[in-house]
Design a protein around this motif. Structure first.
Motif, PDB file in Angstrom:
ATOM      1  N   PRO A  48      -3.695  32.795  85.107  1.00  0.00           N
ATOM      2  CA  PRO A  48      -2.559  32.406  85.323  1.00  0.00           C
ATOM      3  C   PRO A  48      -2.434  33.830  86.466  1.00  0.00           C
ATOM      4  N   ALA A  49      -0.874  33.689  86.282  1.00  0.00           N
ATOM      5  CA  ALA A  49       0.371  34.591  86.448  1.00  0.00           C
ATOM      6  C   ALA A  49       2.289  34.427  85.891  1.00  0.00           C
ATOM      7  N   ILE A  50       2.892  35.502  85.793  1.00  0.00           N
ATOM      8  CA  ILE A  50       3.954  34.786  85.190  1.00  0.00           C
ATOM      9  C   ILE A  50       5.060  36.168  85.478  1.00  0.00           C
ATOM     10  N   ILE A  51       6.026  35.714  85.398  1.00  0.00           N
ATOM     11  CA  ILE A  51       7.509  36.215  85.517  1.00  0.00           C
ATOM     12  C   ILE A  51       8.238  36.243  84.831  1.00  0.00           C
ATOM     13  N   ASP A  52       8.665  37.716  84.261  1.00  0.00           N
ATOM     14  CA  ASP A  52       9.248  37.497  82.914  1.00  0.00           C
ATOM     15  C   ASP A  52      10.830  38.354  83.278  1.00  0.00           C
ATOM     16  N   PRO A  53      11.222  37.178  83.436  1.00  0.00           N
ATOM     17  CA  PRO A  53      13.470  37.717  83.852  1.00  0.00           C
ATOM     18  C   PRO A  53      14.330  39.082  83.033  1.00  0.00           C
ATOM     19  N   ASP A  54      13.410  39.424  81.979  1.00  0.00           N
ATOM     20  CA  ASP A  54      13.679  40.008  80.750  1.00  0.00           C
ATOM     21  C   ASP A  54      12.444  41.142  80.255  1.00  0.00           C
ATOM     22  N   GLY A  55      12.282  41.263  81.840  1.00  0.00           N
ATOM     23  CA  GLY A  55      10.888  42.487  81.012  1.00  0.00           C
ATOM     24  C   GLY A  55      11.744  43.973  81.158  1.00  0.00           C
ATOM     25  N   PRO A  56      10.899  45.263  81.163  1.00  0.00           N
ATOM     26  CA  PRO A  56      11.318  46.320  80.073  1.00  0.00           C
ATOM     27  C   PRO A  56      12.612  46.447  81.510  1.00  0.00           C
ATOM     28  N   GLY A  57      13.118  46.852  80.363  1.00  0.00           N
ATOM     29  CA  GLY A  57      14.827  47.607  81.035  1.00  0.00           C
ATOM     30  C   GLY A  57      15.796  46.513  81.074  1.00  0.00           C
ATOM     31  N   GLY A  58      15.472  45.466  81.088  1.00  0.00           N
ATOM     32  CA  GLY A  58      15.802  44.177  81.330  1.00  0.00           C
ATOM     33  C   GLY A  58      15.206  44.232  83.149  1.00  0.00           C
ATOM     34  N   ARG A  59      14.472  44.216  83.613  1.00  0.00           N
ATOM     35  CA  ARG A  59      14.354  43.436  85.192  1.00  0.00           C
ATOM     36  C   ARG A  59      13.425  43.152  85.239  1.00  0.00           C
ATOM     37  N   PRO A  60      13.035  41.783  86.299  1.00  0.00           N
ATOM     38  CA  PRO A  60      11.793  41.285  86.015  1.00  0.00           C
ATOM     39  C   PRO A  60      10.759  41.958  86.362  1.00  0.00           C
ATOM     40  N   LEU A  61       9.750  41.208  85.153  1.00  0.00           N
ATOM     41  CA  LEU A  61       8.107  41.806  85.859  1.00  0.00           C
ATOM     42  C   LEU A  61       7.321  40.774  85.796  1.00  0.00           C
ATOM     43  N   ALA A  62       6.870  41.016  87.617  1.00  0.00           N
ATOM     44  CA  ALA A  62       5.297  39.536  87.583  1.00  0.00           C
ATOM     45  C   ALA A  62       4.496  40.378  87.333  1.00  0.00           C
ATOM     46  N   LEU A  63       3.224  39.704  86.844  1.00  0.00           N
ATOM     47  CA  LEU A  63       1.924  39.755  85.678  1.00  0.00           C
ATOM     48  C   LEU A  63       0.818  39.323  86.511  1.00  0.00           C
ATOM     49  N   PHE A  64      -0.248  39.198  86.890  1.00  0.00           N
ATOM     50  CA  PHE A  64      -1.641  38.355  86.629  1.00  0.00           C
ATOM     51  C   PHE A  64      -2.209  39.046  85.455  1.00  0.00           C
ATOM     52  N   GLU A  65      -3.426  38.454  85.839  1.00  0.00           N
ATOM     53  CA  GLU A  65      -4.493  39.214  84.823  1.00  0.00           C
ATOM     54  C   GLU A  65      -3.312  38.668  83.657  1.00  0.00           C
ATOM     55  N   TYR A  74       0.864  42.234  77.433  1.00  0.00           N
ATOM     56  CA  TYR A  74       2.539  42.354  77.435  1.00  0.00           C
ATOM     57  C   TYR A  74       3.460  41.534  76.327  1.00  0.00           C
ATOM     58  N   LEU A  75       2.862  40.025  76.211  1.00  0.00           N
ATOM     59  CA  LEU A  75       3.705  38.862  75.702  1.00  0.00           C
ATOM     60  C   LEU A  75       3.602  39.306  74.272  1.00  0.00           C
ATOM     61  N   ALA A  76       2.002  40.173  73.620  1.00  0.00           N
ATOM     62  CA  ALA A  76       1.760  40.164  72.505  1.00  0.00           C
ATOM     63  C   ALA A  76       3.112  41.353  71.948  1.00  0.00           C
ATOM     64  N   GLU A  77       2.814  42.781  72.448  1.00  0.00           N
ATOM     65  CA  GLU A  77       3.315  43.319  72.916  1.00  0.00           C
ATOM     66  C   GLU A  77       5.371  43.655  72.314  1.00  0.00           C
ATOM     67  N   LYS A  78       5.561  42.395  73.835  1.00  0.00           N
ATOM     68  CA  LYS A  78       7.275  41.848  73.911  1.00  0.00           C
ATOM     69  C   LYS A  78       7.820  41.307  72.838  1.00  0.00           C
ATOM     70  N   THR A  79       6.844  40.479  72.033  1.00  0.00           N
ATOM     71  CA  THR A  79       7.079  39.573  70.663  1.00  0.00           C
ATOM     72  C   THR A  79       6.712  40.238  69.591  1.00  0.00           C
ATOM     73  N   GLY A  80       5.962  40.884  69.404  1.00  0.00           N
ATOM     74  CA  GLY A  80       5.514  41.266  68.132  1.00  0.00           C
ATOM     75  C   GLY A  80       4.876  41.080  67.954  1.00  0.00           C
ATOM     76  N   ARG A  81       4.138  39.908  68.549  1.00  0.00           N
ATOM     77  CA  ARG A  81       3.036  39.195  67.761  1.00  0.00           C
ATOM     78  C   ARG A  81       1.914  38.881  68.472  1.00  0.00           C
TER      79      ARG A  81
END
Length: 235
Positions: free
Chosen positions: A72-89, A96-103
């Motif tokens: 998969p790949a993602i784009i988070d429009p609300d990435g670090p600093g409120g800027r979009p972040l694109a990620l693969f792997e 990333y998502l675990a740290e973003k959500t604290g879950r």
């Protein structure tokens, strides 16, 4: 990329909800890691099917997001600093998502790295080895007269299942009582080995009762059942 519409991938997969996290994937063991995580946490997202049948993963638009042409790949429009972040792997996305959500990732530093250790166990061992067993058992590899390559991957897959079996002794999940991204990474591959590849008997899955017990508990989770079918395949 200042916003989602600036990314080339939006030309092929336009976002109906650009404020949500965008998931580009297929319901394979690697792909469903992310959809299961998102379903478990309730983070708002919009899934897009990347069809291997039509070689979507090789299009310029997808390669602009992941030059390694894998889901998969993602784009988070609300990435670090409120800027979009694109990620693969998938492993990087789970972290990333675990740290973003604290879950689904322990806050305690030692347990956090232990969880990451088991995530890497899946990424480096379980996924590649189970995938090779699937190739030799279900797909073109079954026609090879020389069975030594298949047996090599089979032996390593049994070894990995043994490691997991030992780890699960006396534990509900890989990290104990707490369900985590380690489980979300590992058990889709165990399920795929048995169900999709039909290799349960080949690997002697009955020899690993703790693995089967944890797999049943994993598949009983409503978020897992939903995530296993996201994105929906084309009719």
């Amino acid at each position: 990329m200042s916003n989602l519409s600036d990314h080339p991938i939006s030309r092929r997969w336009p976002a109906r909800h650009p404020e949500r996290l965008q998931l580009y994937s297929l319901p394979t063991p690697n792909g469903v890691k992310v959809s299961i995580f998102l379903e478990e946490t309730g983070l708002a997202y919009e899934p897009h099917l990347v069809s291997f049948a039509s070689n979507d993963q090789l299009t310029p638009e997808f390669l602009s997001l992941n030059p390694n042409n894998k889901i998969p790949a993602i784009i988070d429009p609300d990435g670090p600093g409120g800027r979009p972040l694109a990620l693969f792997e998938s492993g990087a996305i789970l972290l990333y998502l675990a740290e973003k959500t604290g879950r689904l990732l322990p806050a305690d530093a030692a347990q956090r790295y232990e969880t990451i250790q088991w995530l890497m166990f899946q990424m480096a061992g379980v996924g590649p080895m189970f995938g090779q067993v699937g190739f030799f058992h279900k797909f073109a590899g079954k026609d090879f007269e020389d069975k030594r390559p298949r047996d090599r991957y089979l032996a390593e897959s049994r070894r990995l299942l043994g490691v997991l079996e030992q780890r699960l002794q006396g534990r509900d999940w890989v990290m104990g009582e707490a369900y985590s991204i380690a489980d979300i990474a590992i058990f889709p591959w165990v399920n795929n080995l048995i169900e999709f590849y039909g290799a349960g008997e080949l690997v002697g899955i009955a020899d690993f009762p703790q693995v089967l017990r944890a797999l049943r508990a994993f598949l009983d989770r409503p978020a897992v059942r939903r995530g296993l079918a996201i994105p929906q395949r084309a009719a």
